[in-house]
Motif scaffolding. Structure first.
Motif, PDB file in Angstrom:
ATOM      1  N   VAL A 161       0.839  -1.198   0.000  1.00  0.00           N
ATOM      2  CA  VAL A 161       0.000   0.000   0.000  1.00  0.00           C
ATOM      3  C   VAL A 161       0.875   1.249   0.000  1.00  0.00           C
ATOM      4  O   VAL A 161       1.895   1.308   0.685  1.00  0.00           O
ATOM      5  N   TYR A 213      -0.427  -0.572  -8.672  1.00  0.00           N
ATOM      6  CA  TYR A 213      -0.680   0.542  -7.763  1.00  0.00           C
ATOM      7  C   TYR A 213      -0.179   1.865  -8.336  1.00  0.00           C
ATOM      8  O   TYR A 213      -0.781   2.922  -8.126  1.00  0.00           O
ATOM      9  N   TYR A 251      -3.003   0.535  -3.896  1.00  0.00           N
ATOM     10  CA  TYR A 251      -2.312  -0.688  -3.477  1.00  0.00           C
ATOM     11  C   TYR A 251      -2.215  -1.676  -4.637  1.00  0.00           C
ATOM     12  O   TYR A 251      -2.965  -1.595  -5.616  1.00  0.00           O
TER      13      TYR A 251
END
Length: 292
Positions: A13, A32, A51
């Motif tokens: 993330v 991401y 993410y």
């Protein structure tokens, strides 16, 4: 940073900014970092989160097909919110991420401030359902047999990707290079477990008709297998609006970043002002002109 999904899978993330949260869900051909134009724009006023889906480095790449499904994709999005201590967020998804966003609205509407469903429709059309499953399995096989580095040269030149190449060769080259770095196994399992097995959105009409979350639907007018589905979702979801980007293909957020960001910013502002309501019942779709 990493958060842990419900089955123990680690998800990578990144976040930037502060304020109301926006969670970005990437497409099959992205990762991401494919949301960079949105992260840079919206992090000025929002807490922006993106993410890597399971199967995409640097997140974990489970080797079991049953670790991949449409339901699990939504559960992973919820795990990211939980891991960051976020109760509700604006959810923005493209293509594979758009399907996850649509299902997020059905599974966990109480966790969504709004939904943005972009470039979403592949395999949803009933006439192309079996064709899409077959193509998805063929793509999975090609990732395994040829590898992402070689097969990305084919996949990146799909009928709804060449618009991006024609408009922005440098941006398209970055997209193609990102695609070439996909995990061969992760891409194949994602295609088989998520793409090829997800239900048609048309089979969920009754559920979408009851979904009250404010929704923006975005599609390119040359993304042929998303156009009709976008119109269907607009007609079915009570608080949905539709924007069609002209002369545009599938990779909406990168192909037309300024227009995408402008439409998204206006939508978020209206939602936060309480001005994005359900369709007025007087706007009867069966009426052409009022006579009495």
């Amino acid at each position: 940073m990493f958060v842990t999904a419900r089955d123990g899978v680690k998800l990578y993330v990144e976040e930037a900014g502060s304020g109301l949260p926006i969670l970005f869900l990437h497409e099959f051909g992205g990762n991401y970092d494919a949301w960079e134009p949105q992260m840079r724009r919206f992090a000025r006023r929002y807490r922006c989160i993106t993410y890597a889906a399971r199967g995409y480095q640097p997140s974990d790449i489970p080797a079991d097909l049953e670790s991949y499904s449409q339901r699990i994709a939504v559960e992973d999005a919820l795990a990211v919110l939980d891991g960051l201590g976020i109760e509700k967020a604006h959810i923005v998804g493209l293509s594979m991420g758009g399907f996850a966003t649509a299902h997020f609205g059905l599974i966990a509407p109480e966790r969504a401030l709004s939904l943005t469903i972009a470039g979403t429709g592949y395999g949803a059309e009933k006439a192309f359902e079996e064709y899409f499953r077959g193509v998805s399995l063929a793509v999975a096989e090609n990732f395994e047999r040829l590898g992402a580095k070689a097969f990305s040269k084919v996949y990146a030149l799909g009928a709804s990707r060449v618009q991006f190449q024609n408009k922005d060769p440098r941006g398209w080259a970055e997209f193609a290079e990102r695609l070439s770095r996909h995990s061969d196994m992760g891409a194949a399992l994602t295609m088989r477990g998520v793409q090829a097995r997800r239900p048609s959105l048309y089979d969920l009409e009754a559920e979408f008709a009851q979904m009250a979350v404010p929704t923006l639907i975005l599609t390119g007018d040359e993304d042929d297998h998303c156009l009709q589905t976008a119109i269907y979702l607009k007609k079915t979801i009570p608080a949905a609006g539709l924007a069609v980007l002209p002369k545009t293909g599938h990779t909406l957020n990168l192909e037309e970043p300024e227009l995408f960001n402008t439409l998204l910013a206006e939508f978020l502002a209206q939602v936060e002002a309480g001005a994005w309501a359900r369709r007025d019942p007087r706007a009867d779709p069966g009426q052409v002109m009022r006579t009495k």
